[in-house]
Write an enzyme that holds these catalytic residues in place. Structure first.
Site, PDB file in Angstrom:
ATOM      1  N   THR A 143      -5.088   8.133  -4.678  1.00  0.00           N
ATOM      2  CA  THR A 143      -5.139   7.736  -3.092  1.00  0.00           C
ATOM      3  C   THR A 143      -4.105   8.593  -2.228  1.00  0.00           C
ATOM      4  OG1 THR A 143      -5.789   5.778  -3.350  1.00  0.00           O
ATOM      5  CG2 THR A 143      -4.817   6.120  -1.147  1.00  0.00           C
TER       6      THR A 143
ATOM      7  N   GLU B 158       0.791  -1.284  -0.008  1.00  0.00           N
ATOM      8  CA  GLU B 158      -0.099   0.117   0.056  1.00  0.00           C
ATOM      9  C   GLU B 158       0.913   1.235   0.064  1.00  0.00           C
ATOM     10  OE1 GLU B 158      -2.663  -0.922  -1.015  1.00  0.00           O
ATOM     11  OE2 GLU B 158      -4.127  -0.546   0.177  1.00  0.00           O
TER      12      GLU B 158
HETATM   13  N1  HSE Z   1      -7.777   4.595   4.676  1.00  0.00           N
HETATM   14  C1  HSE Z   1      -7.170   4.901   3.359  1.00  0.00           C
HETATM   15  C2  HSE Z   1      -7.501   6.256   2.961  1.00  0.00           C
HETATM   16  C3  HSE Z   1      -8.043   4.000   2.432  1.00  0.00           C
HETATM   17  O1  HSE Z   1      -8.439   6.727   3.105  1.00  0.00           O
HETATM   18  O2  HSE Z   1      -6.534   6.890   2.583  1.00  0.00           O
HETATM   19  C4  HSE Z   1      -7.567   4.170   0.855  1.00  0.00           C
HETATM   20  O3  HSE Z   1      -6.362   3.423   0.671  1.00  0.00           O
END
Ligand code: HSE
Length: 317
Positions: free
Chosen positions: A190, A134
């Protein structure tokens, strides 16, 4: 598949945050899934293939696919020498919607590799490996989506080093509506959405979120969908991110007026998630209300209705 041919695993998409649980809560969703097959091939190294319905534009390099770091670390953990590994990702989760697409790939990969290399890792260890990818996608190795895709149901990531998680089986009458507006988003969406967030938040916001997140967990534990919905309000991320989604406030209002129990941005967006007790309300009506509210804002959108999913699984046969 026989063990000679390889091992195959699947993992579902997910919605992270659910309002009050930024980087903590996840819900696996039974709509899209990634499937990963691992085989021995050649004398060394890793060959990664990406194919399937949503493979377009998904990188197949180990350094830019979210499954790369988990693959490298797990092969190291397995002490593999003198043999090559071929990994094929069947990409069934559309990227860029806010449904944990990269997390589902990483989850299916670690599940398959754990069985293939006979590592017998715990769920928390699988989540730790999967979350390494991630960082490539968002600049930060958060584990909310991967936890949901690995464990299934409603998941809570409640510690960092080591990663600790818990999963609660959602009530069977919980229906989930996901609506996606058609927007032009930055390519590293993101990452961009995380940059909008302040580094420091007021203690009053933190107190509100703690209360709502706690109510939500009680709601999941007791099967109380109204209570879960009340928890879907957020002070930490949504107020800073909602400008990415034109009309978000009025769309949320429309969904609540159509009797959704709770509404939030799904992960880093742009999709919106609403929940409802399907024995009391028609989920489709809420989806239509959301699409209508978006069109009032001159934004095209579409929706689907789904339910929570199980965790990642080895596919036999
Ligand atoms: N928790 C993460 C965000 C989820 O809101 O950035 C998306 O990858």
């Amino acid at each position: 598949l026989t063990s000679l041919d390889g091992i195959r695993a699947k993992a579902y998409c997910s919605s992270a945050n659910l309002g009050a649980g930024f980087d903590v809560f996840g819900l696996a969703l039974d709509r899209y899934k990634d499937t990963v097959t691992v085989r021995w091939a050649g004398k060394g190294g890793v060959i990664l293939h990406v194919e399937g319905e949503y493979s377009n534009g998904i990188p197949s390099g180990l350094s830019d696919n979210a499954a790369g770091p988990p693959i490298i670390e797990m092969i190291r953990e397995g002490g593999v020498v003198g043999r090559g590994v071929e990994i094929t990702i069947d990409k069934g989760v559309p990227p860029g919607l806010g449904l944990g697409s990269s997390g589902a790939t990483a989850a299916a990969c670690v599940k398959a590799l754990d069985a293939f290399l006979h590592l017998h890792l715990t769920d928390d260890e699988l989540v730790r490996f999967a979350s390494l990818g991630e960082a490539i996608v968002s600049g930060n190795p958060h584990a909310d989506n991967v936890a949901a895709s690995i464990l299934g149901g409603f998941t809570i990531v409640y510690d960092k080093s080591p990663v600790r998680t818990v999963s609660i089986r959602p009530p069977s009458n919980l229906s989930v509506i996901v609506a996606t507006p058609k927007l032009n988003l930055p390519s590293k969406k993101t990452r961009a959405a995380r940059k909008l967030l302040p580094k420091i938040v007021p203690i009053t916001s933190s107190v509100l979120n703690t209360g709502r997140a706690s109510a939500m967990v009680a709601g999941f534990a007791n099967g109380d969908i109204e209570l879960i919905g009340h928890g879907m309000e957020d002070e930490l991320a949504e107020p800073y991110r909602e400008k990415m989604i034109p009309g978000y406030r009025s769309v949320k209002k429309a969904a609540l007026a159509a009797k959704a129990s709770g509404v939030a941005i799904s992960g880093a967006g742009p999709s919106i998630i609403a929940i409802v007790n399907k024995r009391k309300q028609e989920p489709e009506k809420i989806g239509l209300a959301i699409v209508k509210a978006f069109s009032t804002e001159h934004v095209q959108s579409s929706f689907f209705v789904t339910r929570p999913a199980e965790g990642a699984e080895i596919i036999r046969g």
